[in-house]
Enzyme design. Sequence first.
Site, PDB file in Angstrom:
ATOM      1  CG  ASP A  82      -1.970   0.972   1.305  1.00 56.38           C
ATOM      2  OD1 ASP A  82      -2.408   1.415   0.226  1.00 56.38           O
ATOM      3  OD2 ASP A  82      -2.419   1.322   2.421  1.00 56.38           O
ATOM      4  CG  HIS A 180      -5.328   7.977   3.390  1.00 49.71           C
ATOM      5  ND1 HIS A 180      -4.572   8.579   2.430  1.00 49.71           N
ATOM      6  CD2 HIS A 180      -5.616   6.744   2.919  1.00 49.71           C
ATOM      7  CE1 HIS A 180      -4.387   7.744   1.422  1.00 49.71           C
ATOM      8  NE2 HIS A 180      -5.020   6.619   1.685  1.00 49.71           N
ATOM      9  N   GLY A 181      -7.700   8.324   7.145  1.00 50.06           N
ATOM     10  CA  GLY A 181      -7.825   8.643   8.565  1.00 50.06           C
ATOM     11  C   GLY A 181      -9.265   8.747   9.041  1.00 50.06           C
ATOM     12  CG  HIS A 211      -6.168   4.630  -1.628  1.00 49.88           C
ATOM     13  ND1 HIS A 211      -5.045   4.259  -0.944  1.00 49.88           N
ATOM     14  CD2 HIS A 211      -6.084   4.032  -2.855  1.00 49.88           C
ATOM     15  CE1 HIS A 211      -4.299   3.487  -1.714  1.00 49.88           C
ATOM     16  NE2 HIS A 211      -4.901   3.327  -2.880  1.00 49.88           N
ATOM     17  CB  SER A 214     -12.486   3.898   7.264  1.00 46.73           C
ATOM     18  OG  SER A 214     -11.614   2.785   7.309  1.00 46.73           O
ATOM     19  CG  ASN A 254      -7.234   0.813  -0.351  1.00 48.65           C
ATOM     20  OD1 ASN A 254      -7.536  -0.144  -1.055  1.00 48.65           O
ATOM     21  ND2 ASN A 254      -6.120   1.494  -0.520  1.00 48.65           N
TER      22      ASN A 254
HETATM   23  P1  13P Z   1      -8.968   4.652   5.740  1.00 49.61           P
HETATM   24  O1  13P Z   1      -8.075   5.535   6.571  1.00 49.61           O
HETATM   25  O2  13P Z   1     -10.218   5.366   5.338  1.00 49.61           O
HETATM   26  O3  13P Z   1      -9.234   3.351   6.351  1.00 49.61           O
HETATM   27  O4  13P Z   1      -8.183   4.371   4.362  1.00 49.61           O
HETATM   28  C1  13P Z   1      -7.177   3.406   4.287  1.00 49.61           C
HETATM   29  C2  13P Z   1      -6.440   3.457   2.991  1.00 49.61           C
HETATM   30  O5  13P Z   1      -6.857   4.041   2.024  1.00 49.61           O
HETATM   31  C3  13P Z   1      -5.162   2.733   2.910  1.00 49.61           C
HETATM   32  O6  13P Z   1      -4.459   3.029   1.750  1.00 49.61           O
END
Ligand code: 13P
Length: 309
Positions: A82, A180-181, A211, A214, A254
């Site tokens: 990743d 992310h995060g 990506h 979450s 992801n």
């Molecule tokens: P999240 O932080 O939304 O879980 O994304 C993870 C990600 O994209 C890893 O590459």
Amino acid sequence: MPLVTSAEMFRKAYGKYAVGAFNVNNMEIIQGIMSAASEEKSPVILQVSSGARKYAGQVYIMKLVEAALALDPSIPVVVHLDHGPNFEMCRDCIDGGFTSVMIDGSKLPFEENIALTKKVVEYAHARGVVVEGELGRLAGVEDAVNVSAKDATYTDPDQAVEFVKRTGVDSLAIAIGTSHGAYKFKGEPKLDFARLEKIASLLPGFPLVLHGASTVLPEFVAKCNQYGGQIKDAQGVPEEMLRKAGTMGVCKINIDTDLRLAMTASIREYLALAPEKFDPRDYLRPAREAIKNMVKHKIRNVLNASNRL
Ligand code: 13P
């Protein structure tokens, strides 16, 4: 079944569902994900960030994955790097048995991103390994990657076509508003679905990657905070948006933050309720179960990837 690449997985999934790409760092996380994939009969991508590689060591991770494959050979599994930051790390992962790598040249000018990605593709394809590229920049923090909101840019659809053609990548991570995060949106969550639709129409059948996907489920944030955590104003991508993306050419979704929250909520709760305990197995066992339950929920209700073997 030995490790596979994602080529066949994405061909089967395109337009119908998405394959979950879950970040792994240690034995309990790998075990939790693999038992969820076994029970749901779903293909799975185990992804290793450069931070995870540094934390656990590449050999440890590969040996853990080997053990998982031996225990349930019926599940197609990809081991994926990743956010590979440079050619050298991609090469080391390919040489070490990864079946898929991401080269993240998204911070580079367009031409440099193309040149770097192409170099990785040539090395990888000669060895039967597939490559994910990235165009456009997501905001947020993911291990070694840290992009401020003002540096984030959405993927340009015409550039995406040129990028795919000139690099020969097997899949492309695009930026349409995820990040992310745990802090993805300040107000209403919004993704640029018109942009996704345009990119998918210009690259028919080509696997796209999301990506920063979450959902940051409120009950897990609440449980962390109830037992001593301080996670404020966290917000993720609503599940219905992810379900929609999975029907529009996004083949890989992801997920890292939701696993972190599930594991940490479980450990915080356990230790708060049983302060006399100090055997790590006592709190890692339910933490592993929490990972499994989260991944089962994702596969079944978000990715629509159950019973896809
Ligand atoms: P999240 O932080 O939304 O879980 O994304 C993870 C990600 O994209 C890893 O590459």
